[in-house]
Design an enzyme around this catalytic site. Structure first.
Site, PDB file in Angstrom:
ATOM      1  N   ASP A 163       0.831  -1.196   0.000  1.00 46.21           N
ATOM      2  CA  ASP A 163       0.000   0.000   0.000  1.00 46.21           C
ATOM      3  C   ASP A 163       0.870   1.252   0.000  1.00 46.21           C
ATOM      4  OD1 ASP A 163      -2.401   1.338  -0.012  1.00 46.21           O
ATOM      5  OD2 ASP A 163      -2.655   1.278   2.162  1.00 46.21           O
TER       6      ASP A 163
ATOM      7  N   ASN B 267     -10.410  -3.472  -6.354  1.00 52.22           N
ATOM      8  CA  ASN B 267      -9.659  -2.499  -7.154  1.00 52.22           C
ATOM      9  C   ASN B 267     -10.336  -2.155  -8.478  1.00 52.22           C
ATOM     10  OD1 ASN B 267      -6.330  -3.599  -6.131  1.00 52.22           O
ATOM     11  ND2 ASN B 267      -7.655  -2.013  -5.273  1.00 52.22           N
TER      12      ASN B 267
END
Length: 217
Positions: free
Chosen positions: A2, A50
């Site tokens: 991330d 996503n």
């Protein structure tokens, strides 16, 4: 993995530049993991959530995945790495699916460390699918933890020991929820593009200092 977007924002760069730097970090960390003798490394590359990102960003991520496979497959094969994929990667375009299938096939006979890429993966969907498969095979009163675990996509992988999340966020974000039941969790402030061999070594050292009791004393 991330923090690609924030890494780019801090440098006044487009998000695509952060994702490109993230691929460089993947290369560094996978090499470091092999050097350290880590048996299996799983990277959460693209979650089932996503798809909610802008179409242009999803396209850029797919382009980088193709680039990584084409540029690094020869090294993975040479270094005796076995490539695995968890998640429904067949939802991607035909060209990318063919590349992934070829990469898996070309490394399937290798006997060295496992590099597992989670693509279009979500742990809740994995658990629901595992429960359906178990229910199709067994009566309800025969479905226990072992029966569910046998139907997970990770059934033939080593037990999960350590989950590292970069960028300071402190949540699992639908990643390996069953497998992480007794894993050690480590949340580090480093943005993924800045994560390197030293950061991995520090994480493994921190893991080594943990006392794992599995509910006992």
């Amino acid at each position: 993995m991330d923090g690609n977007g924030r890494w780019a924002k801090q440098r006044h760069l487009p998000r695509a530049a952060g994702h490109k730097a993230g691929v460089d970090a993947v290369r560094r960390v996978t090499r470091a993991a092999r050097a350290m003798g880590i048996e299996a490394l799983t990277l959460y590359a693209f979650s089932s959530e996503n798809w909610r990102r802008p179409v242009e960003e999803v396209g850029e991520l797919m382009k980088l995945l193709r680039f990584f496979i084409r540029s690094d497959l020869a090294e993975l094969a040479r270094e005796n790495v076995r490539l695995r994929v968890i998640g429904d990667y067949r939802a991607f375009g035909a060209e990318l699916v063919a590349l992934i299938d070829d990469a898996i096939a070309r490394t399937s006979a290798n006997t060295g460390p496992l590099l597992v890429i989670a693509l279009n993966y979500g742990a809740q969907a994995e658990l629901a699918a595992a429960a359906r498969r178990a229910a199709a095979k067994l009566p309800a009163d025969a479905i226990d933890e072992a029966a569910i675990e046998a139907e997970l996509e990770t059934a033939d992988l080593p037990p999960l020991d350590l989950v590292i999340r970069t960028s300071g966020e402190q949540r699992l974000s639908n990643f390996l929820l069953w497998q992480a039941a007794y894993a050690e969790l480590l949340f580090v402030p480093t943005l993924w593009p800045d994560f390197d061999a030293d950061a991995l070594a520090e994480a493994v050292a921190a893991f080594g200092r943990r006392q794992r009791r599995y509910g006992g004393l």
